[in-house]
Write a protein that holds these residues in place. Sequence first.
Motif, mmCIF file in Angstrom:
data_model
loop_
_atom_site.group_PDB
_atom_site.id
_atom_site.type_symbol
_atom_site.label_atom_id
_atom_site.label_comp_id
_atom_site.label_asym_id
_atom_site.label_seq_id
_atom_site.Cartn_x
_atom_site.Cartn_y
_atom_site.Cartn_z
ATOM 1 N N ILE A 181 0.845 -1.209 0.000
ATOM 2 C CA ILE A 181 0.000 0.000 0.000
ATOM 3 C C ILE A 181 0.874 1.250 0.000
ATOM 4 O O ILE A 181 0.579 2.233 -0.689
ATOM 5 N N GLU A 182 1.977 1.197 0.759
ATOM 6 C CA GLU A 182 2.898 2.336 0.800
ATOM 7 C C GLU A 182 3.547 2.569 -0.563
ATOM 8 O O GLU A 182 3.689 3.720 -1.008
ATOM 9 N N LEU A 183 3.919 1.495 -1.242
ATOM 10 C CA LEU A 183 4.509 1.636 -2.580
ATOM 11 C C LEU A 183 3.507 2.239 -3.555
ATOM 12 O O LEU A 183 3.865 3.050 -4.416
ATOM 13 N N LYS A 204 3.745 10.659 -7.477
ATOM 14 C CA LYS A 204 5.067 11.254 -7.697
ATOM 15 C C LYS A 204 5.391 11.293 -9.189
ATOM 16 O O LYS A 204 5.278 10.291 -9.886
ATOM 17 N N SER A 205 5.800 12.450 -9.649
ATOM 18 C CA SER A 205 6.263 12.570 -11.028
ATOM 19 C C SER A 205 7.765 12.832 -11.078
ATOM 20 O O SER A 205 8.413 12.628 -12.113
ATOM 21 N N LYS A 262 13.281 13.238 -5.675
ATOM 22 C CA LYS A 262 14.523 13.821 -5.177
ATOM 23 C C LYS A 262 15.456 12.695 -4.746
ATOM 24 O O LYS A 262 15.054 11.558 -4.616
ATOM 25 N N LYS A 263 16.717 13.048 -4.509
ATOM 26 C CA LYS A 263 17.719 12.033 -4.165
ATOM 27 C C LYS A 263 17.327 11.281 -2.895
ATOM 28 O O LYS A 263 17.439 10.050 -2.830
ATOM 29 N N GLU A 264 16.857 11.996 -1.867
ATOM 30 C CA GLU A 264 16.459 11.345 -0.616
ATOM 31 C C GLU A 264 15.228 10.466 -0.811
ATOM 32 O O GLU A 264 15.118 9.387 -0.216
ATOM 33 N N GLU A 265 14.304 10.923 -1.648
ATOM 34 C CA GLU A 265 13.105 10.134 -1.936
ATOM 35 C C GLU A 265 13.465 8.852 -2.685
ATOM 36 O O GLU A 265 12.855 7.810 -2.478
ATOM 37 N N ARG A 266 14.465 8.961 -3.541
ATOM 38 C CA ARG A 266 14.919 7.785 -4.275
ATOM 39 C C ARG A 266 15.521 6.751 -3.318
ATOM 40 O O ARG A 266 15.319 5.543 -3.467
ATOM 41 N N ASP A 310 1.057 1.822 -14.428
ATOM 42 C CA ASP A 310 2.026 2.789 -14.966
ATOM 43 C C ASP A 310 3.162 3.120 -13.992
ATOM 44 O O ASP A 310 4.119 3.784 -14.355
ATOM 45 N N LEU A 311 3.064 2.608 -12.757
ATOM 46 C CA LEU A 311 4.035 2.992 -11.734
ATOM 47 C C LEU A 311 5.290 2.132 -11.758
ATOM 48 O O LEU A 311 6.394 2.639 -11.520
ATOM 49 N N ILE A 312 5.152 0.856 -12.056
ATOM 50 C CA ILE A 312 6.271 -0.068 -11.873
ATOM 51 C C ILE A 312 7.505 0.333 -12.681
ATOM 52 O O ILE A 312 8.634 0.270 -12.191
ATOM 53 N N HIS A 313 7.316 0.791 -13.922
ATOM 54 C CA HIS A 313 8.473 1.151 -14.754
ATOM 55 C C HIS A 313 9.139 2.436 -14.247
ATOM 56 O O HIS A 313 10.366 2.571 -14.321
ATOM 57 N N ARG A 314 8.341 3.349 -13.707
ATOM 58 C CA ARG A 314 8.927 4.567 -13.121
ATOM 59 C C ARG A 314 9.726 4.228 -11.864
ATOM 60 O O ARG A 314 10.798 4.764 -11.630
ATOM 61 N N VAL A 315 9.184 3.301 -11.063
ATOM 62 C CA VAL A 315 9.871 2.882 -9.840
ATOM 63 C C VAL A 315 11.200 2.222 -10.178
ATOM 64 O O VAL A 315 12.244 2.552 -9.587
ATOM 65 N N ILE A 316 11.179 1.325 -11.141
ATOM 66 C CA ILE A 316 12.407 0.613 -11.510
ATOM 67 C C ILE A 316 13.444 1.571 -12.097
ATOM 68 O O ILE A 316 14.646 1.434 -11.827
#
Length: 402
Positions: free
Chosen positions: A145-147, A153-154, A157-161, A238-244
Amino acid sequence: MTLEQRLLRPFTKAKYLSEENYKRYTAIIHYLYQQHEVYYAPPSLPITILEFIKENDVLGFFGDYDLSKLEADLNMLESWGNVISHQDSGNVSRIEDFNRRKLRYQCTPETIEIERMLEKMNSQINRVKGSLDSNLVNSLSNLMIELETYKAKSYFKKEERKELNLLWNQIFAQFDNLRKDSSDYLGIIHSRNIDDAMQNKEISAFRLKFTEYLTGFIITLQKNVHIIEFSIKEIDKDLIHRVITELILEHKDKPSLGEPITDKEYLEIYMNQWNAMKKWFKYDEYNERFVDYLLKQKSIIIKKSKNATMENICEILKNINPDLNKLFKSEINKNKQGQKIISALKSLNNLRHSFAHGILSEKVYLSDIEKYFTQAVKMIIILDSVIQLFSEEQNTTTQQVG
């Protein structure tokens, strides 16, 4: 290492475990591994390796082993990629001493991993492994759920990454624990010892505790499986590819002394992790998923622990899902022969009990047992149709939510 790489180049680093002089090679590697893993010692001189082997030769394998044979073995291990040699230049003050300096040896990283794996395998053989921790399921559900919240997010930032990378690692650490522990536990509960224990009247306390343990896990899994499946569907859109993509960037920012991994290789690693989870929790084109097999196996074990009375069947169904129990009772009540089926099942159980304890109070004919059995089988047919109907309703609900 890809399949193609393994097919083109043999893996020589495991040869020391099976070659003709494996006893000598294994003793050398064991010593060097202990120096690295336990004592954090510097690379070892051949003479210290030999002394250790000689002093610990409990089985008498190394009576004629000497320094020249040891050095030949070290050369062979180095050619296979198991050890690395270093020139020992310490305490050298003259040129002639420098030229005569000795070699020191240590295990390569790959050999250390092989020894760790063997150590882990040995520890698993010598203890009962496997558990069904309901907290793993709850935790995995919350992490998914957190993921899912990262959909908004579009830009990262470095810390968020870094936080995203930590979250990903936590998710798959929990998933791996759930997958491995469940698999190990299935092996245990399918063993003959457990099967005998379930049928043994003298250890009913064990049966009760074991059944409650499995039932608790099933309830937790049932409550969370649809949440995890829904999260996977949402993330998959649409999120998984952005996350990876962000995970790859995070890894590329870290310094590494090893051979660099390409973006394509990182993508394959992460997609393999993701697809493994999808196979567990999301229905495929054949309307199957791994988690259903797990639930089925647990239910079978629970059923083994109790006699097939109407009360026990209803209790099991209620623990899995109260709606499933209601549906089953409704179908029994709607059936014209419902009461006959329940009565036949009760008679069969009474006869089973009487035969087992030798307390038959009246004559029993085979025709009676056959009649009871024919009626009782109808209970299984009804139960099977109810479970099928309930599963179809659950799938429809999940698809509508998705």
